[in-house]
Design an enzyme around this catalytic site. Structure first.
Site, PDB file in Angstrom:
ATOM      1  N   PRO A  24      39.880  36.106  38.827  1.00 32.34           N
ATOM      2  CG  PRO A  24      41.076  34.103  38.878  1.00 32.34           C
ATOM      3  CD  PRO A  24      39.899  34.797  39.489  1.00 32.34           C
ATOM      4  CG  MET A  25      38.594  37.617  34.358  1.00 31.90           C
ATOM      5  SD  MET A  25      37.175  38.644  33.974  1.00 31.90           S
ATOM      6  CE  MET A  25      37.225  39.808  35.308  1.00 31.90           C
ATOM      7  CB  THR A  26      44.662  36.237  31.431  1.00 31.06           C
ATOM      8  OG1 THR A  26      45.184  35.367  32.427  1.00 31.06           O
ATOM      9  CG2 THR A  26      45.738  36.574  30.426  1.00 31.06           C
ATOM     10  CD  GLN A 101      44.725  32.674  38.970  1.00 29.37           C
ATOM     11  OE1 GLN A 101      44.949  33.077  37.826  1.00 29.37           O
ATOM     12  NE2 GLN A 101      43.689  31.911  39.247  1.00 29.37           N
ATOM     13  CG  HIS A 168      45.438  29.253  37.753  1.00 32.26           C
ATOM     14  ND1 HIS A 168      44.519  28.223  37.702  1.00 32.26           N
ATOM     15  CD2 HIS A 168      45.173  30.027  36.656  1.00 32.26           C
ATOM     16  CE1 HIS A 168      43.751  28.376  36.622  1.00 32.26           C
ATOM     17  NE2 HIS A 168      44.129  29.465  35.978  1.00 32.26           N
ATOM     18  N   GLY A 169      45.458  26.350  40.439  1.00 32.78           N
ATOM     19  CA  GLY A 169      45.609  24.889  40.309  1.00 32.78           C
ATOM     20  C   GLY A 169      44.544  24.303  39.404  1.00 32.78           C
ATOM     21  CB  ALA A 170      41.649  25.685  38.067  1.00 36.47           C
ATOM     22  CG  HIS A 171      40.826  26.968  34.502  1.00 37.71           C
ATOM     23  ND1 HIS A 171      40.801  28.333  34.575  1.00 37.71           N
ATOM     24  CD2 HIS A 171      39.776  26.556  35.251  1.00 37.71           C
ATOM     25  CE1 HIS A 171      39.786  28.732  35.329  1.00 37.71           C
ATOM     26  NE2 HIS A 171      39.152  27.660  35.758  1.00 37.71           N
ATOM     27  CE1 TYR A 173      46.621  27.802  30.942  1.00 39.30           C
ATOM     28  CE2 TYR A 173      44.813  28.022  32.495  1.00 39.30           C
ATOM     29  CZ  TYR A 173      45.367  28.282  31.254  1.00 39.30           C
ATOM     30  OH  TYR A 173      44.665  29.011  30.329  1.00 39.30           O
TER      31      TYR A 173
HETATM   32  C1  LIG Z   1      39.148  37.405  29.746  1.00 38.12           C
HETATM   33  C2  LIG Z   1      39.217  36.296  30.768  1.00 38.12           C
HETATM   34  C3  LIG Z   1      40.443  35.931  31.309  1.00 38.12           C
HETATM   35  C4  LIG Z   1      40.537  34.925  32.272  1.00 38.12           C
HETATM   36  N1  LIG Z   1      41.747  34.650  32.861  1.00 38.12           N
HETATM   37  C5  LIG Z   1      41.815  33.807  33.927  1.00 38.12           C
HETATM   38  C6  LIG Z   1      43.018  33.677  34.679  1.00 38.12           C
HETATM   39  O1  LIG Z   1      44.035  34.332  34.447  1.00 38.12           O
HETATM   40  N2  LIG Z   1      43.005  32.790  35.707  1.00 38.12           N
HETATM   41  C7  LIG Z   1      41.911  32.049  36.030  1.00 38.12           C
HETATM   42  O2  LIG Z   1      41.953  31.258  36.973  1.00 38.12           O
HETATM   43  N3  LIG Z   1      40.744  32.195  35.355  1.00 38.12           N
HETATM   44  C8  LIG Z   1      40.666  33.058  34.330  1.00 38.12           C
HETATM   45  N4  LIG Z   1      39.459  33.275  33.702  1.00 38.12           N
HETATM   46  C9  LIG Z   1      38.237  32.605  34.199  1.00 38.12           C
HETATM   47  C10 LIG Z   1      37.489  33.539  35.180  1.00 38.12           C
HETATM   48  O3  LIG Z   1      38.222  33.718  36.365  1.00 38.12           O
HETATM   49  C11 LIG Z   1      36.104  32.980  35.548  1.00 38.12           C
HETATM   50  O4  LIG Z   1      36.263  31.773  36.229  1.00 38.12           O
HETATM   51  C12 LIG Z   1      35.201  32.787  34.347  1.00 38.12           C
HETATM   52  O5  LIG Z   1      35.210  33.934  33.510  1.00 38.12           O
HETATM   53  C13 LIG Z   1      33.771  32.485  34.763  1.00 38.12           C
HETATM   54  O6  LIG Z   1      33.263  33.534  35.530  1.00 38.12           O
HETATM   55  P1  LIG Z   1      32.240  34.629  34.889  1.00 38.12           P
HETATM   56  O7  LIG Z   1      31.152  33.842  34.258  1.00 38.12           O
HETATM   57  O8  LIG Z   1      31.790  35.435  36.076  1.00 38.12           O
HETATM   58  O9  LIG Z   1      33.017  35.414  33.886  1.00 38.12           O
HETATM   59  C14 LIG Z   1      39.364  34.233  32.695  1.00 38.12           C
HETATM   60  C15 LIG Z   1      38.132  34.590  32.117  1.00 38.12           C
HETATM   61  C16 LIG Z   1      38.049  35.606  31.186  1.00 38.12           C
HETATM   62  C17 LIG Z   1      36.696  35.986  30.643  1.00 38.12           C
END
Ligand SMILES: Cc1cc2nc3c(=O)[nH]c(=O)nc-3n(C[C@H](O)[C@H](O)[C@H](O)COP(=O)(O)O)c2cc1C
Length: 363
Positions: A24-26, A101, A168-171, A173
């Protein structure tokens, strides 16, 4: 090449063609919170590039201050849900599998924005972190309404035809704020001394979501030790604590634990099984028996001084040993939608490497 990544995987009655999951990537490209045609095309390109499962960017549930940036998509309301309907239709047309997500940011401020939501910012005890007030402590009514909002979003995901759902139960939030002793000082049934007690909010939420989607719908929960602003934070200090935290959540109805780490090769409890020991997904699988997803710097060029090499043989070895079941990939797939296909063909020279500048575009 990398044969182990290209084996099918079953999640309940769903079969994934391979083990690569788009993390997932915002992206903050949803004006008014509504997913656009461009967003649908962005996800379709990842299917065409060979990814086995897509987890969407975090999309928020129906609470007044669930998001912290105006470009984050909503997962409620007719317009936003119509937009998501277009996204999943596009992904399915291309032969892909996808789940949203669903998310509530709690008191976490937005990244590089001064934007403030209209509603009241909420958190378990009115704290962003220890000694840093932000938002109001949730009443029991707020908690019940938030759980209902997650269940309603989950029902919509299923009704729209998505294949899975991730919570999303992580990071750090909202859900994670309940797990942490520094930000959950509640004296009612949602607080307590132990991680198991502080997991009650998440467990009730998961039960409601499970009820909303039915028994056969694969449900993923994302968890992490690290928090926004504190990469070294450890919620579970031992494998025993990890089990106390995660087992009630699996019993509540989670099928897959998505174990977020910044670097997949780092041991979760090196004091137990050494520096090359099991990672978080490895220990989560071992202690709960659930299917797990690992993530963290897969296909990312190592930082200077870091020994880890770009090649993925170590990752595949762990996958072969069944330490975890699936591998999520974020930035590498953000920069190159064709990353899985190129990897499979062994055509690594053709890969467009991640560049932070790519985050500003929806390529
Ligand atoms: C631009 C960006 C946006 C992200 N947004 C979310 C998100 O919305 N939800 C989430 O759980 N993780 C988010 N992440 C974390 C990623 O899901 C991932 O765990 C993290 O980038 C590590 O993986 P990678 O090394 O393959 O990029 C985000 C990461 C990036 C780079």
């Amino acid at each position: 090449m990398f044969h182990s990544l290209f084996q099918p995987c079953r999640l309940k009655s769903l079969t994934l063609e391979n083990r690569i999951v788009m993390a997932p990537m915002t992206r903050t490209f949803a004006p008014g919170g509504v997913p656009t045609r461009e967003i649908a095309d962005y996800y379709r390109r990842r299917v065409e590039g060979g990814v086995g499962l897509i987890i969407s960017e975090g999309a928020v549930v129906d609470r007044p201050a669930a998001r912290n940036h105006p470009g984050i998509p909503l997962f409620h309301g007719t317009q936003a849900l119509d937009g998501w309907g277009q996204v999943i239709a596009e992904v399915h047309r291309a032969g892909g599998k996808m789940g949203p997500q669903i998310w509530h940011v709690g008191p976490e401020p937005g990244y590089r924005t001064e934007w403030m939501p209209d509603g009241k910012i909420e958190s378990p005890s009115g704290l962003l972190e220890q000694g840093r007030p932000r938002g109001s402590a949730m009443t029991e009514e707020d908690i019940a309404d938030t759980i209902a909002a997650f269940a309603s979003a989950a029902a919509s995901a299923r009704a729209l035809g998505f294949d899975v759902l991730e919570i999303h139960g992580a990071h750090g939030y909202l859900i994670d704020k309940f797990f942490q002793p520094e930000t959950n000082l509640r004296t009612d049934r949602y607080g307590g001394e132990s991680l198991k007690q502080r997991s009650r909010f998440a467990a009730e939420l998961i039960r409601s979501v499970r009820h909303a989607v039915g028994p056969d719908f694969p449900l993923i929960l994302r968890v992490s030790q690290w928090k926004s602003g504190d990469f070294d934070y450890r919620l579970a200090r031992t494998p025993q604590e990890l089990g106390d935290w995660l087992m009630p959540l699996v019993e509540a109805g989670v099928d897959v634990l998505h174990c977020s780490q910044r670097r997949f090769w780092e041991a979760a409890f090196p004091e137990v099984d050494g520096e090359r020991g099991l990672n978080l997904a490895g220990w989560a699988k071992k202690t709960t028996g659930a299917t797990t997803i690992t993530v963290g710097s897969v296909g990312i060029r190592p930082e200077p001084g870091c020994e880890h090499r770009l090649d993925l043989t170590g990752l595949c070895r762990r996958l072969d040993r069944e330490e975890f079941d699936l591998v999520a990939v974020g930035r590498a797939i953000l920069s190159d939608p064709g990353w899985p296909m190129k990897l499979r063909a062994g055509d690594l020279d053709a890969v467009t490497s991640f560049d932070p500048a790519h985050v500003a575009t929806l390529a």
